[in-house]
Design a protein around this motif. Sequence first.
Motif, PDB file in Angstrom:
ATOM      1  N   GLY A 151       2.983   1.379  -3.292  1.00  0.00           N
ATOM      2  CA  GLY A 151       2.199   1.393  -4.517  1.00  0.00           C
ATOM      3  C   GLY A 151       2.598   0.363  -5.546  1.00  0.00           C
ATOM      4  O   GLY A 151       2.395   0.580  -6.751  1.00  0.00           O
ATOM      5  N   ARG A 152       3.130  -0.770  -5.112  1.00  0.00           N
ATOM      6  CA  ARG A 152       3.490  -1.832  -6.045  1.00  0.00           C
ATOM      7  C   ARG A 152       3.516  -3.164  -5.313  1.00  0.00           C
ATOM      8  O   ARG A 152       3.692  -3.207  -4.093  1.00  0.00           O
ATOM      9  CB  ARG A 152       4.855  -1.562  -6.693  1.00  0.00           C
ATOM     10  CG  ARG A 152       6.020  -1.438  -5.726  1.00  0.00           C
ATOM     11  CD  ARG A 152       7.293  -1.081  -6.499  1.00  0.00           C
ATOM     12  NE  ARG A 152       8.476  -1.024  -5.651  1.00  0.00           N
ATOM     13  CZ  ARG A 152       8.879   0.040  -4.977  1.00  0.00           C
ATOM     14  NH1 ARG A 152       8.168   1.165  -5.028  1.00  0.00           N
ATOM     15  NH2 ARG A 152       9.989   0.013  -4.243  1.00  0.00           N
TER      16      ARG A 152
ATOM     17  N   ARG B  73       0.832  -1.206   0.000  1.00  0.00           N
ATOM     18  CA  ARG B  73       0.000   0.000   0.000  1.00  0.00           C
ATOM     19  C   ARG B  73       0.869   1.259   0.000  1.00  0.00           C
ATOM     20  O   ARG B  73       0.618   2.203  -0.755  1.00  0.00           O
ATOM     21  CB  ARG B  73      -0.911   0.001   1.225  1.00  0.00           C
ATOM     22  CG  ARG B  73      -1.949  -1.103   1.260  1.00  0.00           C
ATOM     23  CD  ARG B  73      -3.164  -0.791   0.393  1.00  0.00           C
ATOM     24  NE  ARG B  73      -4.188  -1.819   0.521  1.00  0.00           N
ATOM     25  CZ  ARG B  73      -5.172  -1.798   1.415  1.00  0.00           C
ATOM     26  NH1 ARG B  73      -5.263  -0.792   2.274  1.00  0.00           N
ATOM     27  NH2 ARG B  73      -6.056  -2.764   1.456  1.00  0.00           N
TER      28      ARG B  73
END
Length: 333
Positions: free
Chosen positions: A167-168, A164
């Motif tokens: 972002g990956r 989270r």
Amino acid sequence: MISNCTREVLRRAVEESGLPGAALGVVDAAGERATLALGHAALEPEPVPLDEEFWWDLASLTKPLFTAREVLRGVEAGVLDLGDPLSTHLPDLAWMQETELRTRTLRQFLTHTAGLPAWAPIYAWGEAGTIRARLLQEPWPVSAPGEVVYSDLGYLLLGTVLERVRGRPLRDFALDPGLTFTPDPERTAATECCPWRGRVLRGETHDENAWALGGVAGHAGLFGTLAGVLSQAESLLRGGWLSPAGQAAALSPQAPGRTLAFVAAQPGWSGGSLAGAGAFGHTGFTGTGLWVDPARGLAWVLLTNRVHPSRHGPFDIQTLRRAVGNTLLAGRE
């Protein structure tokens, strides 16, 4: 650095006690290394000789060498804090439920003091998307914080936090040389003949829960070569694994028998009874382990495939780990 006594301990394990293969690496405070590989990378379905460049399923070494390190890197970068409640980064956790799990901190999850159970067969829940959703909504029984209960579930949640915040997916995180999530199966030591998957596992994650999530999770999924894992041990011994402040935090006592990332030396410790009070390490279910004794200026890595062809064999990996540690440390001043 690898004494004749240590060599004999490993020879007996491989040639007389049923351990398929073993790779040992030792490094001192000056950076001098010594390595040894014995036995086979696989016995079934056909024998495959082992060499030092093979990949190993590191199992729970994923926790310190990847997940805890990445959490601490997030702290260094200012995007995480060890005092953050889990709900800060997973606001959808336990939606429409009353649970104290949301208030437990990243520090508590790192040190296995968040009050979560040790394990659950989440691989039996269904496909990966269902598992990810249910992991956050399952009404987990949560005990009072503080007691150390070694928990894969806590590190699964830490892995979700990392995804989270960054972002990956975890498999897209950068790794040091000698570490990977996608090893060449032909150059990987075999683990189990898995009853669930119906095949001998080579180059795919042994841990069922991590495999069901696509092969990588916060608690398992990392593979490493002997040289790659030994480089991690060297950085822990000589500095550079994190920033000086980050590394000091990672190795300082935080809970009974635990640092933020590792298990501290204590009676019955896997690194042997001759280790100094400041020693630390971690093991993996497949038969892997890493240990560091700063006072003696020594770090070592023992990688085995003790679960091949079955986790239910009689081989005593803990006795071997302690014997290797003790014979290595016996040669130090």
